[in-house]
Scaffold this motif. Structure first.
Motif, short mmCIF file in Angstrom:
data_model
loop_
_atom_site.label_atom_id
_atom_site.label_comp_id
_atom_site.label_asym_id
_atom_site.label_seq_id
_atom_site.Cartn_x
_atom_site.Cartn_y
_atom_site.Cartn_z
N PHE A 102 -12.06 7.72 0.13
CA PHE A 102 -12.26 7.66 1.27
C PHE A 102 -12.79 9.01 2.65
CE2 PHE A 102 -9.71 4.84 -1.18
CZ PHE A 102 -10.11 3.45 -0.93
N GLY A 103 -12.78 8.52 3.97
CA GLY A 103 -12.74 9.51 4.88
C GLY A 103 -11.56 8.72 5.95
N PRO A 104 -11.72 9.62 6.71
CA PRO A 104 -9.85 9.86 7.56
C PRO A 104 -10.29 7.95 8.10
CG PRO A 104 -11.57 11.34 7.82
CD PRO A 104 -12.33 11.07 7.57
N ASP A 105 -10.78 7.49 8.76
CA ASP A 105 -11.23 6.10 8.81
C ASP A 105 -10.76 5.33 8.10
OD1 ASP A 105 -13.36 6.63 7.59
OD2 ASP A 105 -14.51 5.62 9.34
N ARG A 106 -11.18 5.93 7.01
CA ARG A 106 -10.67 4.83 5.98
C ARG A 106 -12.03 3.79 4.79
NH1 ARG A 106 -5.75 6.86 4.60
NH2 ARG A 106 -4.40 6.29 5.46
N MET B 83 1.05 -1.08 0.05
CA MET B 83 0.16 -0.28 -0.06
C MET B 83 0.37 1.37 0.04
SD MET B 83 -3.59 -0.78 -0.50
CE MET B 83 -4.02 -1.64 -0.80
N ASN B 84 0.18 2.30 -0.49
CA ASN B 84 1.31 3.36 -0.93
C ASN B 84 1.26 4.11 0.21
OD1 ASN B 84 -1.28 4.84 -0.77
ND2 ASN B 84 -1.30 4.58 -3.71
N GLY B 85 0.58 3.88 1.90
CA GLY B 85 0.45 4.88 2.45
C GLY B 85 -0.54 6.23 2.24
N LEU B 86 -0.88 7.18 1.05
CA LEU B 86 -1.36 8.00 0.66
C LEU B 86 -2.71 8.26 1.82
CD1 LEU B 86 -2.25 8.36 -2.83
CD2 LEU B 86 -0.36 10.22 -1.19
N LYS B 87 -1.99 9.81 2.65
CA LYS B 87 -3.63 9.64 3.06
C LYS B 87 -5.12 10.54 2.79
CE LYS B 87 -1.40 13.08 6.04
NZ LYS B 87 -0.13 13.64 5.77
N ALA B 88 -5.94 10.55 3.07
CA ALA B 88 -7.38 10.32 2.60
C ALA B 88 -7.25 11.40 2.17
CB ALA B 88 -8.24 9.34 3.31
N THR B 89 -7.06 12.73 2.12
CA THR B 89 -6.80 13.92 2.75
C THR B 89 -6.15 14.15 1.60
OG1 THR B 89 -5.24 14.12 4.72
CG2 THR B 89 -7.73 14.17 5.03
N GLY C 136 -17.29 -7.47 3.38
CA GLY C 136 -16.14 -7.85 3.37
C GLY C 136 -15.31 -6.98 4.12
N GLN C 137 -14.12 -6.87 4.32
CA GLN C 137 -13.12 -5.56 5.24
C GLN C 137 -12.27 -5.47 3.93
OE1 GLN C 137 -13.35 -4.03 8.09
NE2 GLN C 137 -15.03 -4.38 8.07
N THR C 138 -11.58 -4.57 3.07
CA THR C 138 -10.67 -4.76 2.27
C THR C 138 -9.30 -3.55 2.34
OG1 THR C 138 -12.40 -4.76 0.29
CG2 THR C 138 -10.08 -4.00 -0.16
N SER C 139 -8.01 -4.24 2.82
CA SER C 139 -6.94 -2.93 2.59
C SER C 139 -6.74 -1.89 1.87
CB SER C 139 -5.94 -4.32 3.54
OG SER C 139 -6.27 -4.21 4.86
N PHE C 140 -7.24 -1.13 1.40
CA PHE C 140 -6.95 -0.08 0.74
C PHE C 140 -5.66 0.34 0.92
CE2 PHE C 140 -11.66 -0.39 -0.69
CZ PHE C 140 -11.30 -1.14 -1.50
N PHE C 141 -5.41 0.54 2.12
CA PHE C 141 -4.08 1.00 3.12
C PHE C 141 -3.74 0.84 4.19
CE2 PHE C 141 -7.70 4.29 1.49
CZ PHE C 141 -6.73 4.88 1.20
N THR C 142 -2.76 1.10 4.60
CA THR C 142 -1.83 -0.06 5.54
C THR C 142 -2.34 -0.48 7.52
OG1 THR C 142 -0.74 1.30 5.87
CG2 THR C 142 0.21 -0.49 4.05
N ASP C 143 -3.30 0.80 6.96
CA ASP C 143 -3.02 1.43 8.55
C ASP C 143 -4.50 0.71 8.83
OD1 ASP C 143 -4.30 3.36 7.40
OD2 ASP C 143 -3.74 5.00 8.36
#
Ligand code: C2O
Ligand code: CU
Ligand code: CU
Length: 531
Positions: free
Chosen positions: A239-243, A1-7, A74-81
């Motif tokens: 995406f929101g701040p909570d992903r 994942m590239n760790g981009l912030k949703a903002t 389901g749950q998808t890990s688009f982001f690492t966190d």
């Protein structure tokens, strides 16, 4: 994942002219490029492009290939966190497997709705606060399955037999047995419950439906799925701040949900390792409302070989192709002189109507889609370096055959500057109890689709048929207009003439705008084919 912030929206750098489009599509070649904007952390294109698996039939008894699709949460890990709550099919948390059908064969597809019974939170009906809430199609989380682009009888096209009627959670329903009888093509499937299609697709419910016609084998087009024949399902999401996926959280989203992050096959800005050879890309726009003007960042030319419903008569060399929501294009890209290089698939800037979202990535922006890492040594490829001169025999789009002409006025009611009113076709909102058009089986017809909106693009789609585009009043047809089509972009103030041959069984079918928010708000009608 590239760790981009949703903002951190991926945005075009530099000014992008956003003057309103009147007639035609004014291309803004070389407008600001998003590549200058590095993500805050990590690198772009770090994820590998996943390839949706091919779904095996559960049975082929009696010569009928049985396919089962189960829709679930389901749950998808688009982001690492943090993971994102999503929907998918058959154990995939997002999107679904690829169904591959052969021409001449028989098949049946069963939908199992295992979506959570409690259903979605009501969506605000942003255009009219007094209108009923969005997000409920009468039954909580009712879903359905529509086989987009498949030319079959209505009962086979969809489960339940009217795709707008939701199948309640916990229930199963099979389509009618159907015989695949159309050329090789990249089609797709997605839910279609009236008023909730946009949200369910946005949550991840979509997949590919590939038709193979054995008669095309001598063309020797790249066809090793996932190796030199890559499906690219392109979608934009916010995406929101909570992903969590944000859906219709802004007023302007009612006019078409646009995201600020680009997913390919369910992954943010991925890369694919490809041979230094000619490869085939199947571009599928499974976005709710965004059009893509696909091309390569360095202007690398390619050949378009297919439109929505099949191969073009011959490959056409271009350096960009516009794919509206729900549209598809197949292209051949020759990477044989690019060994060791990284090439970027982008969406080129185009002058799109304003007014959709100033905060999100606007329609028409220039942004990267994904990266291709070409192998360092030239592939010992079995693919001939010569392009086939001819691909398919297409009947002439001869409008003299048509005996009936109909007009479809796509309108944005009310004052557009004040947000406008209802999105209607011929002044009407969708009504499941009403047949809008009666068509004689076997008839050839001309459908004139008029977009009266000053700002909105309407990708017009007809179920159960592949049609031809005869004419645009805004200018000449482009290659992507010149083959079999099921979805055609109709620009603001534009008139497009289509030729349709209703060469099939009786039944009730939909036609609608494939901006899914417009569709959900009622920009849809029904035609009935009668013997
Ligand atoms: Cu993909 Cu009714 O459409
Ligand atoms: Cu469709
Ligand atoms: Cu529309």
């Amino acid at each position: 994942m590239n760790g981009l912030k949703a903002t951190d929206p991926v945005r075009p750098r530099g000014p992008h002219p956003r003057t309103r489009l009147r007639l035609g599509l004014l291309l803004v070649a070389g407008a600001g490029c998003a590549f200058g904007q590095a993500p805050a952390t990590g690198s772009m294109f770090s994820e590998t492009l996943p390839i949706p698996p091919i779904l095996a039939p559960t049975s082929t008894k009696g010569g009928i290939a049985e396919y089962e699709l189960t829709a679930h949460a389901g749950q998808t890990s688009f982001f690492t966190d943090r993971a994102t709550p999503t929907y998918g099919y058959n154990g995939m948390s997002y999107l679904g497997p690829t169904i591959r059908l052969q021409r001449g064969h028989q098949a049946r597809i069963t939908l199992h709705n295992h979506l959570p019974a409690d259903g979605p939170a009501p969506m605000p009906m942003a255009m009219d606060p007094a209108a009923p809430p969005m997000g409920h199609a009468g039954v909580p989380n009712g879903s359905s399955l529509h086989l987009h682009g498949l030319a079959v009888a209505a009962e086979a096209d969809t489960t339940p037999s009217n795709c707008c009627v939701p199948l309640p959670p916990g229930r199963d329903q099979a389509s009618a047995v159907f015989k695949v009888d159309q050329p090789s093509a990249t089609l797709w499937y997605h839910p279609h419950p009236y008023m909730d299609t946009g949200r369910q697709v946005y949550m991840g419910l979509a997949g590919l439906l590939i038709i193979d016609d054995p008669k095309d084998a001598p063309l020797r087009l790249p066809h090793t799925y996932g190796v030199d024949d890559l499906p690219l399902i392109v979608q934009d999401r916010r995406f929101g701040p909570d992903r969590g996926l944000l859906f219709r959280d802004r007023k302007e989203d009612a006019e078409g949900m646009l995201g600020n992050r680009i997913l390919v096959n369910g992954v943010l800005a991925p890369h694919a390792e490809v041979p230094a050879a000619r490869i085939r890309l199947r571009l599928i726009n499974a976005s709710n409302a965004r059009a893509y003007f696909f091309g390569f960042r360095d202007g690398h030319a390619f050949h378009q070989i297919a439109t929505d419903g099949g191969l073009l008569p011959a490959p056409v060399e271009v350096d960009r192709v516009m794919v509206p929501p729900a549209g598809r294009a197949e292209i051949l890209v020759d990477f044989s002189r690019d060994a060791g290089k990284a090439l970027h698939l982008v969406s080129n800037g185009f002058q799109a109507p304003a007014g959709q979202s100033s905060l999100s990535l606007p329609n028409g922006a220039n942004f990267p889609v994904m990266e291709f890492r070409v192998a360092a040594s030239k592939a010992a490829s079995k693919i001939p370096p010569i392009l086939p001169a001819k691909l398919a025999e297409l009947p002439a789009a001869d409008e003299a055959r048509a005996t009936v002409t109909r007009t479809f006025d796509l309108e944005k009611g009310g004052d557009e500057d004040a947000g406008g009113g209802d999105d209607t076709i011929n002044g009407k909102l969708f009504d499941m109890a009403r047949i809008d058009e009666h068509v004689k089986a076997g008839a050839w017809e001309i459908w004139t689709v008029v977009n009266h909106s000053r700002e909105m693009v309407h990708p017009f789609h007809v179920h159960g048929i592949q049609f031809r585009v005869l004419k645009r009043n805004s200018g000449p047809l482009v290659p992507n207009d010149q083959g079999w089509k099921d979805t055609v972009n109709v620009l603001p103030r534009e008139t497009v003439r289509l030729l349709l041959h209703f060469d099939r069984q009786a039944g009730t079918y939909m036609y609608h705008c494939h901006n899914l928010e417009h569709e959900d708000m009622g920009m849809m009608g029904q035609y009935q084919v009668e013997p």
